[in-house]
Design a protein around this motif. Sequence first.
Motif, PDB file in Angstrom:
ATOM      1  N   PRO A  49     117.710  93.282  56.748  1.00 61.86           N
ATOM      2  CA  PRO A  49     116.318  93.513  57.134  1.00 61.86           C
ATOM      3  C   PRO A  49     116.146  94.664  58.124  1.00 61.86           C
ATOM      4  CG  PRO A  49     116.717  91.176  57.012  1.00 61.86           C
ATOM      5  CD  PRO A  49     118.049  91.850  56.796  1.00 61.86           C
ATOM      6  N   LYS A  50     117.051  94.776  59.110  1.00 61.79           N
ATOM      7  CA  LYS A  50     116.919  95.855  60.090  1.00 61.79           C
ATOM      8  C   LYS A  50     117.168  97.222  59.460  1.00 61.79           C
ATOM      9  CE  LYS A  50     118.456  97.472  64.609  1.00 61.79           C
ATOM     10  NZ  LYS A  50     118.367  98.882  64.162  1.00 61.79           N
ATOM     11  N   VAL A  51     118.178  97.297  58.606  1.00 58.13           N
ATOM     12  CA  VAL A  51     118.487  98.564  57.942  1.00 58.13           C
ATOM     13  C   VAL A  51     117.308  99.010  57.076  1.00 58.13           C
ATOM     14  CG1 VAL A  51     119.968  99.658  56.212  1.00 58.13           C
ATOM     15  CG2 VAL A  51     120.978  98.224  57.996  1.00 58.13           C
ATOM     16  N   VAL A  52     116.736  98.065  56.340  1.00 56.40           N
ATOM     17  CA  VAL A  52     115.586  98.388  55.484  1.00 56.40           C
ATOM     18  C   VAL A  52     114.382  98.795  56.331  1.00 56.40           C
ATOM     19  CG1 VAL A  52     113.937  97.454  53.822  1.00 56.40           C
ATOM     20  CG2 VAL A  52     116.361  96.919  53.589  1.00 56.40           C
ATOM     21  N   ALA A  53     114.177  98.125  57.465  1.00 54.74           N
ATOM     22  CA  ALA A  53     113.055  98.453  58.350  1.00 54.74           C
ATOM     23  C   ALA A  53     113.163  99.886  58.848  1.00 54.74           C
ATOM     24  CB  ALA A  53     113.005  97.480  59.516  1.00 54.74           C
ATOM     25  N   ASP A  54     114.335 100.267  59.332  1.00 53.73           N
ATOM     26  CA  ASP A  54     114.534 101.632  59.830  1.00 53.73           C
ATOM     27  C   ASP A  54     114.317 102.653  58.719  1.00 53.73           C
ATOM     28  OD1 ASP A  54     115.143 100.599  62.306  1.00 53.73           O
ATOM     29  OD2 ASP A  54     117.315 100.696  62.022  1.00 53.73           O
ATOM     30  N   TYR A  55     114.719 102.287  57.514  1.00 50.37           N
ATOM     31  CA  TYR A  55     114.628 103.217  56.391  1.00 50.37           C
ATOM     32  C   TYR A  55     113.180 103.455  55.968  1.00 50.37           C
ATOM     33  CZ  TYR A  55     115.736 105.305  51.852  1.00 50.37           C
ATOM     34  OH  TYR A  55     115.827 106.168  50.782  1.00 50.37           O
ATOM     35  N   VAL A  56     112.422 102.393  55.717  1.00 54.31           N
ATOM     36  CA  VAL A  56     111.051 102.577  55.222  1.00 54.31           C
ATOM     37  C   VAL A  56     110.137 103.154  56.294  1.00 54.31           C
ATOM     38  CG1 VAL A  56     111.267 100.774  53.466  1.00 54.31           C
ATOM     39  CG2 VAL A  56     110.414 100.175  55.746  1.00 54.31           C
ATOM     40  N   ASN A  57     110.394 102.830  57.574  1.00 61.16           N
ATOM     41  CA  ASN A  57     109.562 103.371  58.647  1.00 61.16           C
ATOM     42  C   ASN A  57     109.727 104.870  58.794  1.00 61.16           C
ATOM     43  OD1 ASN A  57     108.332 100.951  59.360  1.00 61.16           O
ATOM     44  ND2 ASN A  57     109.943 100.406  60.820  1.00 61.16           N
ATOM     45  N   HIS A  58     110.821 105.386  58.292  1.00 64.54           N
ATOM     46  CA  HIS A  58     111.044 106.825  58.311  1.00 64.54           C
ATOM     47  C   HIS A  58     110.022 107.533  57.412  1.00 64.54           C
ATOM     48  CE1 HIS A  58     113.175 110.651  58.448  1.00 64.54           C
ATOM     49  NE2 HIS A  58     113.127 110.685  57.128  1.00 64.54           N
ATOM     50  N   PHE A  59     109.521 106.845  56.410  1.00 64.97           N
ATOM     51  CA  PHE A  59     108.562 107.436  55.479  1.00 64.97           C
ATOM     52  C   PHE A  59     107.125 107.041  55.822  1.00 64.97           C
ATOM     53  CE2 PHE A  59     112.596 106.940  53.274  1.00 64.97           C
ATOM     54  CZ  PHE A  59     112.813 108.228  52.809  1.00 64.97           C
ATOM     55  N   SER A  60     106.897 105.747  55.989  1.00 65.69           N
ATOM     56  CA  SER A  60     105.546 105.283  56.300  1.00 65.69           C
ATOM     57  C   SER A  60     105.596 103.851  56.807  1.00 65.69           C
ATOM     58  CB  SER A  60     104.658 105.358  55.058  1.00 65.69           C
ATOM     59  OG  SER A  60     103.419 104.706  55.289  1.00 65.69           O
ATOM     60  N   PRO A  61     104.818 103.535  57.844  1.00 69.30           N
ATOM     61  CA  PRO A  61     104.757 102.141  58.317  1.00 69.30           C
ATOM     62  C   PRO A  61     104.042 101.230  57.338  1.00 69.30           C
ATOM     63  CG  PRO A  61     103.160 103.509  59.475  1.00 69.30           C
ATOM     64  CD  PRO A  61     103.987 104.436  58.652  1.00 69.30           C
ATOM     65  N   ASP A  62     103.391 101.817  56.335  1.00 74.96           N
ATOM     66  CA  ASP A  62     102.668 101.010  55.356  1.00 74.96           C
ATOM     67  C   ASP A  62     103.571 100.462  54.255  1.00 74.96           C
ATOM     68  OD1 ASP A  62     100.238 101.476  56.644  1.00 74.96           O
ATOM     69  OD2 ASP A  62      99.917 103.342  55.542  1.00 74.96           O
ATOM     70  N   ILE A  63     104.777 101.009  54.117  1.00 75.85           N
ATOM     71  CA  ILE A  63     105.690 100.535  53.076  1.00 75.85           C
ATOM     72  C   ILE A  63     106.312  99.212  53.505  1.00 75.85           C
ATOM     73  CG2 ILE A  63     107.789 101.017  51.755  1.00 75.85           C
ATOM     74  CD1 ILE A  63     107.214 103.979  52.059  1.00 75.85           C
ATOM     75  N   VAL A  64     106.205  98.220  52.657  1.00 75.02           N
ATOM     76  CA  VAL A  64     106.792  96.908  52.930  1.00 75.02           C
ATOM     77  C   VAL A  64     108.210  96.901  52.360  1.00 75.02           C
ATOM     78  CG1 VAL A  64     106.635  94.422  52.543  1.00 75.02           C
ATOM     79  CG2 VAL A  64     104.549  95.781  52.869  1.00 75.02           C
ATOM     80  N   GLY A  65     109.199  96.825  53.259  1.00 77.01           N
ATOM     81  CA  GLY A  65     110.587  96.793  52.825  1.00 77.01           C
ATOM     82  C   GLY A  65     111.057  95.371  52.592  1.00 77.01           C
ATOM     83  N   LEU A  66     111.734  95.144  51.481  1.00 76.93           N
ATOM     84  CA  LEU A  66     112.180  93.799  51.130  1.00 76.93           C
ATOM     85  C   LEU A  66     113.649  93.803  50.724  1.00 76.93           C
ATOM     86  CD1 LEU A  66     109.103  92.671  48.992  1.00 76.93           C
ATOM     87  CD2 LEU A  66     109.622  92.012  51.350  1.00 76.93           C
ATOM     88  N   THR A  67     114.358  92.797  51.189  1.00 78.18           N
ATOM     89  CA  THR A  67     115.741  92.572  50.790  1.00 78.18           C
ATOM     90  C   THR A  67     115.878  91.088  50.442  1.00 78.18           C
ATOM     91  OG1 THR A  67     118.075  92.850  51.452  1.00 78.18           O
ATOM     92  CG2 THR A  67     116.514  92.222  53.186  1.00 78.18           C
ATOM     93  N   GLY A  68     117.086  90.566  50.467  1.00 79.38           N
ATOM     94  CA  GLY A  68     117.270  89.155  50.135  1.00 79.38           C
ATOM     95  C   GLY A  68     118.731  88.844  49.914  1.00 79.38           C
ATOM     96  N   THR A  69     118.998  87.636  49.515  1.00 80.78           N
ATOM     97  CA  THR A  69     120.369  87.270  49.165  1.00 80.78           C
ATOM     98  C   THR A  69     120.727  87.938  47.838  1.00 80.78           C
ATOM     99  OG1 THR A  69     119.686  85.319  47.896  1.00 80.78           O
ATOM    100  CG2 THR A  69     120.026  85.029  50.280  1.00 80.78           C
ATOM    101  N   THR A  70     122.004  87.922  47.531  1.00 82.08           N
ATOM    102  CA  THR A  70     122.437  88.509  46.259  1.00 82.08           C
ATOM    103  C   THR A  70     121.741  87.826  45.091  1.00 82.08           C
ATOM    104  OG1 THR A  70     124.600  89.070  47.197  1.00 82.08           O
ATOM    105  CG2 THR A  70     124.437  88.966  44.792  1.00 82.08           C
ATOM    106  N   ALA A  71     121.602  86.506  45.165  1.00 76.45           N
ATOM    107  CA  ALA A  71     120.951  85.763  44.087  1.00 76.45           C
ATOM    108  C   ALA A  71     119.473  86.128  43.974  1.00 76.45           C
ATOM    109  CB  ALA A  71     121.103  84.262  44.316  1.00 76.45           C
ATOM    110  N   GLN A  72     118.799  86.268  45.108  1.00 73.04           N
ATOM    111  CA  GLN A  72     117.378  86.620  45.097  1.00 73.04           C
ATOM    112  C   GLN A  72     117.153  88.016  44.510  1.00 73.04           C
ATOM    113  OE1 GLN A  72     116.552  86.035  49.269  1.00 73.04           O
ATOM    114  NE2 GLN A  72     115.626  84.016  48.926  1.00 73.04           N
TER     115      GLN A  72
END
Length: 219
Positions: free
Chosen positions: A129-152
Motif C-alpha cells: 500500500p505505501k509503495v503504491v501510494a507514493d507511486y500514484v501520488n507522483h502523478f495525481s492525488p486523484d488516482i486511487v491506488g489499489l493492491t491486495g493479496t496474491t489471491a485477490q
Amino acid sequence: MPNRNGERKKAKQSLPKKPDRLNEARKVLAPVMIIAVLLLGAIGMRSILLNRASHALGGPYTLIDTQGHTITERQFQGRYTLIYFGYTHCIDVCPLTLATVTQALDLMGKDSHRIIPLFITVDPSRDTPKVVADYVNHFSPDIVGLTGTTAQIHAVIESFHVMSRRRDVPAGHMSSDYLMDHSSVLYLMDGDNRLVSVLPVDTSPQEIATRLRRLVPAS
C-alpha cells in the motif's frame, strides 16, 4: 473452293454482338453488393463481440487501498471508474499511461469529477500500500491506488482478462529485480461496474478526454 485467281475464300467472321446492358450492369453491381454484404457482416460481428465483452469483462472485486483499507467495487457505486492495470517498477508504459490519464482528466475540467481513475497493481509482492501510494501520488492525488493479496489480485486480473506474466531474472541480478509483461488498456466502467468501453493507451490526452466526454453522460 478456290476462286478464279486460285485463292480460297476466307470464312465469314461473325460480327461481335452488342454488349447486353443488363449483363454489364450486373457485372458492375455484383462486386459492389459483395462489398456491402461484407461490411454489414463485419459491423454485425463487431456489435456481437462488443455485447459479449460487456458481459464477460469485469466483475466484483475485493482489494486494498493505500491506507490498508479493504475496497470493493461497491465503494464506487454510481461513479464511473477508469481502471488501469500496471505495476510501480514499470519503466515505460505504466508511467506514460498514468501521466496521459492525468492530463486527459485535467483537460476535461469540471467534467472529470464524474470519473474516478483506478490503478490496480499486477505485482502485489512488491507493491505494498505505501509503495503504491507514493507511486500514484507522483502523478495525481486523484488516482486511487489499489493492491491486495496474491489471491485477490489474481481474481481481479482474471475477471478483467488481463495478461500478466513475470519475466525471468537475468543471471547476476537479484531475484526481486524483475519486470512484468502485462496487457495495457484502460477499462471504463459505469456506475454499476459494467464495462462501457476499452480505451487504448497509445493515444493522446486530447483523444482520451474527447472519448470520455462522449462516453460518460453529463451529470
